[in-house]
Scaffold this active site. Structure first.
Site, mmCIF file in Angstrom:
data_model
loop_
_atom_site.group_PDB
_atom_site.id
_atom_site.type_symbol
_atom_site.label_atom_id
_atom_site.label_comp_id
_atom_site.label_asym_id
_atom_site.label_seq_id
_atom_site.Cartn_x
_atom_site.Cartn_y
_atom_site.Cartn_z
ATOM 1 N N LYS A 97 0.854 -1.183 0.000
ATOM 2 C CA LYS A 97 0.000 0.000 0.000
ATOM 3 C C LYS A 97 0.895 1.239 0.000
ATOM 4 O O LYS A 97 1.934 1.262 0.667
ATOM 5 C CB LYS A 97 -0.910 -0.024 1.224
ATOM 6 C CG LYS A 97 -1.929 1.106 1.291
ATOM 7 C CD LYS A 97 -2.851 0.947 2.501
ATOM 8 C CE LYS A 97 -3.904 2.054 2.544
ATOM 9 N NZ LYS A 97 -4.841 1.886 3.674
ATOM 10 N N SER A 172 -9.532 1.918 2.297
ATOM 11 C CA SER A 172 -8.603 2.704 1.509
ATOM 12 C C SER A 172 -7.512 1.882 0.837
ATOM 13 O O SER A 172 -6.780 2.384 -0.014
ATOM 14 C CB SER A 172 -7.962 3.764 2.408
ATOM 15 O OG SER A 172 -7.201 3.166 3.443
ATOM 16 N N SER A 196 -10.168 -0.393 6.477
ATOM 17 C CA SER A 196 -9.530 -0.247 5.162
ATOM 18 C C SER A 196 -8.746 -1.445 4.667
ATOM 19 O O SER A 196 -8.264 -1.439 3.537
ATOM 20 C CB SER A 196 -8.615 0.987 5.175
ATOM 21 O OG SER A 196 -9.371 2.167 5.207
#
Length: 507
Positions: A97, A172, A196
């Site tokens: 990420k 996210s 997320s």
């Protein structure tokens, strides 16, 4: 060379006024003279070399993929960082990420205001994965400073669901879920402050675990709010999920979130019988105003599948779950505003590794605040208002009530080994188009949070398992365990994966 300069009289007066102090000219002169020793001390500090962990594995900055090389717009940077020749993750590929520091490789955390930043350190989890033989393939898109449960707020465009183009991949950790869903990476790292990891896992039909708060060091990952920050594994299989957690879990001496951490050999939970396992189906996790009946139906069928595997499955009530969102909301709004925004990501008053290069780069948001996503604007505007108007009172009250919420879950987990509910009350929605109203843009970002966010407050471990298909889109069933009892979660998840054809579950 002088780095730190003494304030001018005008600058000093401005500082004093901001603090509610009133100074005469004589006061200003006196205080500035007395400040000389402090300024000299800061200049000595500026000359000292910083103390950060060394970077050991070679890498290149990589490249920004386009077109067929990035079909779902999931990748930010592709590169190849090869770890040790042997280890638990030898032969495994990992995507990070884009809030995880990978030294020498660009990082934006989904935000235009951070574009151009290149970390000078590796996150602890990066070092651990490379030491275990992993190959890191690059950085994947995430939402603008991670403030969205949808996949449409990144400065670099929306991330598409690998199962249905044009639909949300969840957020996210949007890119993380998408590249695992397509098989472009075996594993990915996600972050979770409101769901997320688990929400994009549910939207994309993969396995995503939010570990117990503090189990995995957050060192070198861009913080949002210390008491909500979690990072963990997103994978296509339960075995890979448990394997990755084995590698990244444990204290590093640099993360204040870590206390009394208990690790375990998570892969040893795989393939075990769950006969007699007690699972409580939390009725408050169903029937939200935004819930889709097909999702609730598929998750209840998932609960029945656990019963057929030998688990004792009962519906239970945890009334506190239905009223948990206001607690999370105050902590997220005010805490994120204070730490991530006003505190330039790191804030003050904790011991550990501060990534000063990231702190400095992120501070530029103030000069470019108009570029922030609408989701981040509404969060920061509200958070700052409540801090200024109500002195942080509601943040403090929410942290007090967080203990009561945690105790409510713990009470049920004394009777049951696991709790069960839908990960997300809805399936993936269409990505808002460029003409979407602000109301739609923000609704699509936060409508899916109510089951996930409370466990970021309480810190309990929770995993999303894929559970059924409706209109070509998956649902997710979430299992929640006792603190540091990821073993039981993996035991149940492994039995599910081995025996349940989740794609055959229909509403």
């Amino acid at each position: 060379m002088t780095v730190v300069k003494k304030p001018t009289p005008a600058e000093f007066v401005a500082v004093a006024e901001a603090l509610g102090m009133h100074m005469t000219d004589e006061d200003v002169t006196s205080y500035l003279d007395l400040m000389t020793g402090t300024i000299d001390s800061y200049n000595l500090l500026a000359e000292m070399p910083n103390f950060v962990p060394p970077v050991t594995y070679p890498r290149t900055p990589g490249y920004f993929p386009e077109g067929a090389d990035n079909p779902n717009n999931a990748w930010y940077v592709k590169t190849t960082v090869k770890g040790a020749a042997t280890g638990k993750l030898a032969g495994k590929t990992v995507a990070l990420k884009d809030n995880v520091c990978l030294a020498g490789v660009p990082m934006t955390n989904g935000a235009s205001t951070l574009e151009g930043y290149v970390p000078d350190v590796d996150a602890t989890i990066v070092t651990r994965m490379l030491d275990a033989g992993a190959t890191i393939l690059g950085k994947v898109h995430c939402e603008y400073f991670c403030f969205s449960g949808g996949s449409h707020t990144s400065s670099y465009g929306p991330v598409h669901n690998p199962m249905k183009h044009g639909y949300s991949a969840g957020g996210s950790s949007s890119g993380s879920a998408a590249v695992v869903g397509t098989g472009e990476a075996d594993m990915a790292i996600g972050g979770d402050q409101g769901g997320s990891i688990r929400m994009p896992a549910a939207y994309c039909g993969i396995y995503g675990l939010k570990p117990t708060w503090g189990l995995v060091p957050y060192t070198g990952v861009m913080p949002i709010e210390l008491t909500l920050d979690h990072t963990g594994p997103m994978t296509a299989t339960v075995a890979d999920n448990a394997l990755l957690l084995e590698v990244i879990a444990g204290t590093d001496g640099l993360d204040p979130r870590q206390a009394n951490v208990k690790i375990a050999p998570y892969t040893e939970a795989l393939g075990k019988s769950i006969a007699g396992l007690r699972i409580g189906v939390v009725k408050e996790g169903f029937g939200w105003p935004q819930s889709e009946t097909d999702v609730d139906t598929m998750v209840r069928k998932g609960a029945e599948a656990f019963r057929k595997l030998g688990a004792a499955v009962e519906e239970i009530s945890i009334p506190a779950h239905a009223t948990a969102m206001p607690i999370w909301s105050a902590i997220a709004h005010e805490g994120a505003t204070a730490q991530m925004m006003l505190g330039n990501g790191f804030g003050f008053n904790w011991k550990g590794l501060y990534v000063t290069s990231l702190l400095d780069a992120h501070s530029a948001w103030r000069q470019r605040a108009d570029e922030l996503s609408d989701t981040l604007k509404i969060t920061t505007l509200a958070g700052y208002y409540f801090i200024q108007k109500y002195r942080g009172h509601f943040y403090a009250k929410a942290q007090n009530l967080a203990r009561k919420l945690t105790a409510a879950y713990d009470a049920s987990l004394q009777k049951y080994d696991l709790l069960l509910m839908p990960t997300v009350p809805i399936k993936a929605t269409r990505i808002p188009d460029a003409k979407a109203s602000r109301a739609e843009y923000i609704t699509r970002a936060f409508e899916m949070l109510p089951n996930c966010a409370p466990f970021d407050v309480s810190g309990h471990p929770a995993i999303s398992l894929p559970c059924g298909l409706s209109d070509g889109l998956p649902a997710g069933v979430m299992l929640i365990g006792k603190h540091f009892d990821e073993l039981t979660i993996y035991k149940a998840a492994s039995a599910w994966e081995k025996s349940v054809d989740w794609k055959a579950i229909r509403p």
